[in-house]
Motif scaffolding. Structure first.
Motif, PDB file in Angstrom:
ATOM      1  N   ILE A 104       1.184  -1.092  -0.071  1.00 34.42           N
ATOM      2  CA  ILE A 104       0.007   0.181  -0.136  1.00 34.42           C
ATOM      3  C   ILE A 104       0.831   1.294   0.128  1.00 34.42           C
ATOM      4  O   ILE A 104       1.661   1.434   0.897  1.00 34.42           O
ATOM      5  CB  ILE A 104      -1.024   0.110   1.263  1.00 34.42           C
ATOM      6  CG1 ILE A 104      -1.720  -1.053   0.894  1.00 34.42           C
ATOM      7  CG2 ILE A 104      -1.733   1.322   1.185  1.00 34.42           C
ATOM      8  CD1 ILE A 104      -2.651  -1.261   2.146  1.00 34.42           C
ATOM      9  N   CYS A 105       0.564   2.166  -0.989  1.00 37.22           N
ATOM     10  CA  CYS A 105       1.493   3.452  -0.977  1.00 37.22           C
ATOM     11  C   CYS A 105       0.436   4.475  -0.659  1.00 37.22           C
ATOM     12  O   CYS A 105      -0.476   4.672  -1.551  1.00 37.22           O
ATOM     13  CB  CYS A 105       2.191   3.604  -2.402  1.00 37.22           C
ATOM     14  SG  CYS A 105       2.979   5.075  -2.575  1.00 37.22           S
ATOM     15  N   ILE A 106       0.571   5.068   0.494  1.00 37.42           N
ATOM     16  CA  ILE A 106      -0.445   6.206   0.739  1.00 37.42           C
ATOM     17  C   ILE A 106      -0.011   7.556   0.135  1.00 37.42           C
ATOM     18  O   ILE A 106       1.192   7.800   0.680  1.00 37.42           O
ATOM     19  CB  ILE A 106      -0.880   6.277   2.253  1.00 37.42           C
ATOM     20  CG1 ILE A 106      -0.872   4.922   2.895  1.00 37.42           C
ATOM     21  CG2 ILE A 106      -1.740   7.394   2.772  1.00 37.42           C
ATOM     22  CD1 ILE A 106      -0.820   4.687   4.315  1.00 37.42           C
ATOM     23  N   VAL A 107      -0.544   8.238  -0.289  1.00 38.86           N
ATOM     24  CA  VAL A 107      -0.099   9.826  -0.692  1.00 38.86           C
ATOM     25  C   VAL A 107      -0.986  10.807  -0.007  1.00 38.86           C
ATOM     26  O   VAL A 107      -2.147  11.136  -0.148  1.00 38.86           O
ATOM     27  CB  VAL A 107      -0.354  10.006  -2.421  1.00 38.86           C
ATOM     28  CG1 VAL A 107       0.117  11.364  -2.662  1.00 38.86           C
ATOM     29  CG2 VAL A 107       0.391   8.935  -3.225  1.00 38.86           C
ATOM     30  N   ASP A 134       5.055  11.226   6.888  1.00 39.70           N
ATOM     31  CA  ASP A 134       5.889  10.050   6.362  1.00 39.70           C
ATOM     32  C   ASP A 134       6.636   9.432   7.522  1.00 39.70           C
ATOM     33  O   ASP A 134       6.762   8.219   7.634  1.00 39.70           O
ATOM     34  CB  ASP A 134       7.038  10.705   5.285  1.00 39.70           C
ATOM     35  CG  ASP A 134       7.847  11.836   6.009  1.00 39.70           C
ATOM     36  OD1 ASP A 134       6.974  13.013   6.520  1.00 39.70           O
ATOM     37  OD2 ASP A 134       8.804  11.911   6.102  1.00 39.70           O
ATOM     38  N   MET A 135       6.814  10.281   8.846  1.00 36.99           N
ATOM     39  CA  MET A 135       7.298   9.558   9.889  1.00 36.99           C
ATOM     40  C   MET A 135       6.546   8.730  10.251  1.00 36.99           C
ATOM     41  O   MET A 135       7.003   7.737  11.256  1.00 36.99           O
ATOM     42  CB  MET A 135       8.014  10.519  10.825  1.00 36.99           C
ATOM     43  CG  MET A 135       9.226  11.485  10.118  1.00 36.99           C
ATOM     44  SD  MET A 135       9.610  12.915  11.274  1.00 36.99           S
ATOM     45  CE  MET A 135      10.696  11.992  12.490  1.00 36.99           C
ATOM     46  N   MET A 136       5.122   8.888  10.437  1.00 38.55           N
ATOM     47  CA  MET A 136       4.223   7.526  11.118  1.00 38.55           C
ATOM     48  C   MET A 136       4.677   6.550  10.256  1.00 38.55           C
ATOM     49  O   MET A 136       4.573   5.265  11.136  1.00 38.55           O
ATOM     50  CB  MET A 136       2.910   8.128  10.706  1.00 38.55           C
ATOM     51  CG  MET A 136       2.432   9.290  11.622  1.00 38.55           C
ATOM     52  SD  MET A 136       0.776   9.786  11.203  1.00 38.55           S
ATOM     53  CE  MET A 136      -0.293   8.456  11.653  1.00 38.55           C
ATOM     54  N   MET A 137       4.546   6.473   9.049  1.00 39.88           N
ATOM     55  CA  MET A 137       5.025   5.107   8.339  1.00 39.88           C
ATOM     56  C   MET A 137       6.352   4.570   9.019  1.00 39.88           C
ATOM     57  O   MET A 137       6.546   3.548   9.073  1.00 39.88           O
ATOM     58  CB  MET A 137       4.775   5.321   6.726  1.00 39.88           C
ATOM     59  CG  MET A 137       4.996   4.090   6.166  1.00 39.88           C
ATOM     60  SD  MET A 137       3.733   2.773   6.523  1.00 39.88           S
ATOM     61  CE  MET A 137       2.449   3.186   5.256  1.00 39.88           C
ATOM     62  N   GLY A 145       8.037   0.881   7.816  1.00 38.61           N
ATOM     63  CA  GLY A 145       7.823   1.148   6.315  1.00 38.61           C
ATOM     64  C   GLY A 145       8.667   2.147   5.941  1.00 38.61           C
ATOM     65  O   GLY A 145       9.351   2.934   6.545  1.00 38.61           O
ATOM     66  N   VAL A 146       8.395   2.729   4.690  1.00 35.54           N
ATOM     67  CA  VAL A 146       8.965   3.665   4.044  1.00 35.54           C
ATOM     68  C   VAL A 146       8.141   5.073   4.016  1.00 35.54           C
ATOM     69  O   VAL A 146       7.152   4.945   3.676  1.00 35.54           O
ATOM     70  CB  VAL A 146       9.202   3.462   2.348  1.00 35.54           C
ATOM     71  CG1 VAL A 146      10.126   4.436   1.601  1.00 35.54           C
ATOM     72  CG2 VAL A 146       9.904   1.942   2.349  1.00 35.54           C
ATOM     73  N   GLY A 147       8.867   6.146   4.618  1.00 31.56           N
ATOM     74  CA  GLY A 147       8.340   7.465   4.582  1.00 31.56           C
ATOM     75  C   GLY A 147       8.970   8.399   3.788  1.00 31.56           C
ATOM     76  O   GLY A 147      10.256   8.346   3.885  1.00 31.56           O
ATOM     77  N   THR A 166       4.278   2.140   2.062  1.00 32.66           N
ATOM     78  CA  THR A 166       4.977   3.511   1.654  1.00 32.66           C
ATOM     79  C   THR A 166       3.946   4.763   2.218  1.00 32.66           C
ATOM     80  O   THR A 166       2.943   4.484   1.898  1.00 32.66           O
ATOM     81  CB  THR A 166       5.405   3.636   0.167  1.00 32.66           C
ATOM     82  OG1 THR A 166       6.526   2.525   0.034  1.00 32.66           O
ATOM     83  CG2 THR A 166       6.203   4.851   0.167  1.00 32.66           C
ATOM     84  N   LEU A 167       4.701   5.576   2.750  1.00 36.16           N
ATOM     85  CA  LEU A 167       3.772   6.840   2.971  1.00 36.16           C
ATOM     86  C   LEU A 167       4.503   8.231   2.292  1.00 36.16           C
ATOM     87  O   LEU A 167       5.537   8.465   2.718  1.00 36.16           O
ATOM     88  CB  LEU A 167       3.407   7.403   4.253  1.00 36.16           C
ATOM     89  CG  LEU A 167       2.319   8.214   4.405  1.00 36.16           C
ATOM     90  CD1 LEU A 167       1.259   8.075   5.780  1.00 36.16           C
ATOM     91  CD2 LEU A 167       2.966   9.728   4.510  1.00 36.16           C
TER      92      LEU A 167
END
Ligand code: ADP
Length: 574
Positions: free
Chosen positions: A477-480, A512-515, A520-522, A545-546
């Motif tokens: 899952i990649c969150i934008v 991004d730091m939440m991920m 995960g990747v931020g 990824t976020l």
């Protein structure tokens, strides 16, 4: 197999699992706690896929999305009282969206609840669930579990799909049942969503109306996507040559770049069409209730000149807002199949004046959109960011696109084309926020495909903690996050100056730091190039990824395209 089982007897725990498995249900979305923790452990040990969440609403939303994608009821398990209520929000939303889902909650002892003696998490859950879902049942004896699950499945997927609540008091799980009784008590549901064949005269009525039309239009709704009658629908549209509009979750049922797609001339075709065929789409607020200026009427309360054909499985849907001249009650597969038969090789040509006028407007609007998308302003905005998402989805048409927000929703819906059916999952009939991570987890867990979730920074907040779930199950899952520092935008000011404005968030927040916190990747993306690079890497690696997409904080409008629903805006108009 497990310690709760011996040779002669089984128990409620296993009966629930066996009943689900017997009906080809292999996935459970849940949040463990009393009294369902052991149940979930046993289910996992017995080979079921159990996805556990951080908040029940997201587990429920995942079940609902799984229901929409697969056509089988999505299953959500919660604890009693507060957990049940959290799940109930998702159940009500599933029912509103016509998605099949079963919420199963553990509950307290009936005797104590009914006398209101104050049990742990006491609540009369069945009574509370009833008005908010399609059907609700309670099982009090383990040997009735088979019937309870069978009734829940039928209620969820037959006719108009929806949410079902099944109440399981804690003690039912532990009840033991003789094995021969248990086996006989289980039901494999035969033909859970029976076809509903429309009457021949209803088909004829619809064909006659279409034949007489000078400006016909087809509107595909999420019911059409859900029906999984993709080939029949495409064949009907292509044989008739009628222009069509997809509602947001029907995008991709036919590819959005299909020559007959009229999305880029939406306001023109709605106002001008004379015969409109609705396929699994309700004439609710999303279609301005079938009247008013949207439909070419002189004033906001007046009627347009359209005559409606409505294909729907629910016989009471027709005439809900305006008169429906040709109601076609049946399942979409059967109804479109019968229409295809009735029209043979076609209906005769759609008048060229109509298709020509649409093409002209489409060209103009698409050219304008292309110009806007080609711009690369110094500070990234919705358009320049979504242009990247648009190209990414084009290159990865099988990817699921989850989408929520206000502006993030509106812009994505119109900018990002879809190419495959049921790939777009969004805020649905209520237009709510909070579905994001639940829907994303479901799509990834059920299909294994890449998911791209385009989230407003506000919308993301509703389910953001589920990034831990995404990392825990290592889902592609990649969150934008479209980060403009606030709800709608980040530039509001509080006139008193003693606190931030009600719509503002912490500036330059590092989503991004939440991920990264969970492995995960931020990534922070300040421009389209960085966003493109991050999206490509996410898809190639399939890592959670976020991408924190920093966009112009003045970009966006109040409530996106539904500003007029705000009471103050409505007051100004009068
Ligand atoms: P949208 O929001 O995309 O316009 P709606 O949710 O308003 O779509 O409408 C979906 C409609 O589709 C509902 O009225 C529902 O009864 C109908 N529906 C769902 N599944 C089927 C099916 N298999 N056959 C026929 N109609 C269906």
């Amino acid at each position: 197999t497990t310690e709760t089982q011996d040779r002669e007897t089984t128990d409620g725990f296993h009966l629930v699992i066996d009943a689900l498995k017997l009906n080809d249900i292999d996935t459970i979305f849940a949040l463990p706690g009393i009294p369902i923790t052991d149940f979930l452990r046993i289910a996992q040990a017995d080979g079921m896929k159990v996805i556990s969440f951080r908040h029940e609403q997201h587990a429920g939303n995942a079940a609902a999305a799984a229901g929409f994608i697969t056509g089988k009821p999505g299953i959500c398990f919660t604890v009693s009282a507060p957990g049940f209520l959290n799940g109930l929000t998702a159940l009500a939303n599933a029912t509103t969206n016509c998605f099949p889902m079963i919420l199963i909650s553990g509950s307290s002892e009936r005797e104590v609840v009914d006398l209101q003696q104050g049990d742990y998490e006491e609540m009369d859950q069945l009574a509370i669930a009833k008005p908010l879902c399609k059907a609700a049942f309670r099982v009090l004896h383990a040997e009735d579990i088979g019937v309870g699950i069978a009734r829940a499945i039928r209620a969820a997927v037959s006719g108009r799909p929806g949410g079902v609540y099944l109440d399981l008091p804690a003690k039912v799980f532990a009840q033991s049942v003789a094995k021969d009784v248990a086996e006989r008590s289980l039901i494999k549901v035969v033909d859970p969503a029976p076809k509903q064949i429309p009457a021949p005269e209803a088909i004829q009525r619809a064909v006659d109306l279409l034949k007489g039309a000078k400006k016909p239009l087809i509107i595909l709704g999420k019911g059409a996507a859900y029906a999984q009658a993709d080939a029949e629908i495409r064949s009907f549209i292509e044989k008739t040559g009628i222009p069509y509009l997809p509602m947001s979750m029907a995008k991709g049922l036919l590819p959005d770049n299909h020559p007959q797609a009229a999305s880029a001339a939406r306001s023109y075709v709605l106002a001008e069409a004379d015969v409109v065929m609705l396929v699994g789409a309700r004439l609710n607020w999303l279609l301005s209730h079938g009247k008013g200026k949207t439909w070419g009427a002189g004033d906001s309360k007046g009627w347009g000149k359209q005559q409606f054909i409505q294909i729907d499985i629910s016989p009471t849907e027709a005439d809900s807002n305006v008169a429906v001249a040709a109601p076609l009650v049946g399942d979409i597969g059967s109804a479109i199949g019968a229409l295809n038969q009735a029209i043979g090789s076609g209906l005769g040509k759609v008048p060229a004046e109509w298709t020509g006028a649409i093409a002209e407007r489409k060209d103009k609007n698409l050219t304008k959109m292309a110009e806007t998308l080609a711009k690369n302003p110094p500070v990234m905005n919705f358009h320049s960011a979504l242009n990247v998402v648009r190209e990414t989805v084009k290159a990865n048409p099988k990817a699921y696109l989850v989408n929520e927000g206000a502006n993030a929703l509106d812009f994505t819906r119109s900018i990002v084309d879809m190419y495959e059916p049921r790939r777009r999952l969004d805020v649905g009939t209520w237009g709510i926020m909070g579905i994001g991570m639940g829907f994303a987890v479901a799509a990834a867990a059920v299909t294994g495909e890449q998911v791209i979730a385009v989230e407003g920074d506000s919308a993301f907040g509703f389910s953001g903690m589920e990034v831990e779930t995404i990392c825990r199950y290592n889902l592609p899952i990649c969150i934008v996050v479209m980060n403009n520092n606030g709800i709608y935008k980040g530039t509001d000011v509080n006139p008193r100056g003693d606190a931030m404005a009600v719509t503002q968030f912490v500036k330059n927040a590092r989503y991004d730091m939440m991920m990264e916190a969970f492995g995960g990747v931020g990534v922070t993306a300040k421009n389209p190039e960085e966003l493109d690079k991050a999206l490509k890497e996410a898809i190639a690696s399939r890592k959670p990824t976020l991408i924190n997409a920093l966009i112009d904080e003045s970009a966006g409008t109040e409530s996106g395209r539904i500003t007029s629903l705000n009471p103050a805006a409505a007051k100004k108009k009068t």
